[in-house]
Design a protein around this motif. Structure first.
Motif, PDB file in Angstrom:
ATOM      1  N   THR A  21      37.024  47.459  52.676  1.00 53.37           N
ATOM      2  CA  THR A  21      36.713  47.502  54.103  1.00 53.37           C
ATOM      3  C   THR A  21      36.516  48.936  54.579  1.00 53.37           C
ATOM      4  O   THR A  21      35.558  49.240  55.304  1.00 53.37           O
ATOM      5  CB  THR A  21      37.835  46.814  54.901  1.00 53.37           C
ATOM      6  N   LEU A  22      37.410  49.824  54.178  1.00 49.51           N
ATOM      7  CA  LEU A  22      37.318  51.227  54.596  1.00 49.51           C
ATOM      8  C   LEU A  22      36.092  51.910  54.002  1.00 49.51           C
ATOM      9  O   LEU A  22      35.460  52.750  54.650  1.00 49.51           O
ATOM     10  CB  LEU A  22      38.588  51.974  54.190  1.00 49.51           C
ATOM     11  N   TYR A  23      35.745  51.546  52.790  1.00 49.71           N
ATOM     12  CA  TYR A  23      34.571  52.125  52.133  1.00 49.71           C
ATOM     13  C   TYR A  23      33.280  51.627  52.789  1.00 49.71           C
ATOM     14  O   TYR A  23      32.353  52.403  53.009  1.00 49.71           O
ATOM     15  CB  TYR A  23      34.581  51.767  50.648  1.00 49.71           C
ATOM     16  N   ARG A  24      33.240  50.336  53.102  1.00 53.02           N
ATOM     17  CA  ARG A  24      32.006  49.722  53.598  1.00 53.02           C
ATOM     18  C   ARG A  24      31.770  49.894  55.097  1.00 53.02           C
ATOM     19  O   ARG A  24      30.680  49.565  55.581  1.00 53.02           O
ATOM     20  CB  ARG A  24      32.030  48.232  53.281  1.00 53.02           C
ATOM     21  N   SER A  25      32.754  50.368  55.831  1.00 48.34           N
ATOM     22  CA  SER A  25      32.616  50.488  57.279  1.00 48.34           C
ATOM     23  C   SER A  25      31.400  51.336  57.631  1.00 48.34           C
ATOM     24  O   SER A  25      31.242  52.457  57.136  1.00 48.34           O
ATOM     25  CB  SER A  25      33.880  51.115  57.874  1.00 48.34           C
ATOM     26  N   ARG A  26      30.553  50.798  58.474  1.00 48.87           N
ATOM     27  CA  ARG A  26      29.351  51.541  58.873  1.00 48.87           C
ATOM     28  C   ARG A  26      29.657  52.570  59.952  1.00 48.87           C
ATOM     29  O   ARG A  26      29.102  53.651  59.957  1.00 48.87           O
ATOM     30  CB  ARG A  26      28.278  50.581  59.353  1.00 48.87           C
ATOM     31  N   SER A  27      30.545  52.212  60.863  1.00 51.43           N
ATOM     32  CA  SER A  27      30.803  53.124  61.970  1.00 51.43           C
ATOM     33  C   SER A  27      31.876  54.166  61.661  1.00 51.43           C
ATOM     34  O   SER A  27      31.775  55.298  62.114  1.00 51.43           O
ATOM     35  CB  SER A  27      31.201  52.333  63.227  1.00 51.43           C
ATOM     36  N   HIS A  28      32.893  53.797  60.887  1.00 51.28           N
ATOM     37  CA  HIS A  28      33.986  54.732  60.603  1.00 51.28           C
ATOM     38  C   HIS A  28      34.482  54.591  59.158  1.00 51.28           C
ATOM     39  O   HIS A  28      35.625  54.200  58.942  1.00 51.28           O
ATOM     40  CB  HIS A  28      35.154  54.503  61.563  1.00 51.28           C
ATOM     41  N   PRO A  29      33.666  54.910  58.175  1.00 53.99           N
ATOM     42  CA  PRO A  29      34.178  54.831  56.801  1.00 53.99           C
ATOM     43  C   PRO A  29      35.309  55.848  56.612  1.00 53.99           C
ATOM     44  O   PRO A  29      35.289  56.921  57.219  1.00 53.99           O
ATOM     45  CB  PRO A  29      32.969  55.173  55.939  1.00 53.99           C
TER      46      PRO A  29
END
Length: 128
Positions: A21-29
């Motif tokens: 989830t943290l890697y794939r986040s578009r707005s706040h990786p």
């Protein structure tokens, strides 16, 4: 499988999902924390195997030390040593100022974690 082992596995899966989830986040990786969670996932899977074997679980984050404790029960897991050694540093290196993980670092961690996770889940007879 013992219920206490299942708890370790559930915690490991939570870390795996958090890393993705943290890697794939578009707005706040957040690549630093994604790397940390890959290490945590591997650590908890190794501790799950110790739990299943009714072995004491040391309070350590050292993946290589945990692998050494697990290999008497799972000698084939020695193939995970290289990946575990890479993830080992992720327990600390990106958690504090001085180093910042890149997208490439996080992707490498996720790939290594995915390999570790697949091998361990197969050995537990769990779906990958």
């Amino acid at each position: 499988m013992k219920p206490s082992t299942q708890e370790w596995i559930e915690k490991a899966e939570g870390d795996f999902i958090a890393a993705l989830t943290l890697y794939r986040s578009r707005s706040h990786p957040n690549y630093d924390t994604a790397c940390y969670h890959t290490q945590q996932c591997a650590e908890k899977y190794l501790k799950a195997r110790l739990e299943e074997a009714s072995q004491p679980i040391p309070k350590t984050h050292n993946l290589y030390a945990l692998l050494t404790l697990v290999t008497p029960f799972e000698p084939s897991w020695q193939v995970l040593a290289t990946d575990l050694n890479v993830l080992n540093s992720f327990a600390v290196v990106y958690r504090y100022p001085g180093a910042t993980a890149t997208r490439v670092d996080a992707l490498d961690g996720i790939k290594r974690c995915r390999h570790i996770r697949r091998c361990i889940r197969q050995s537990f007879g769990l779906p990958v």
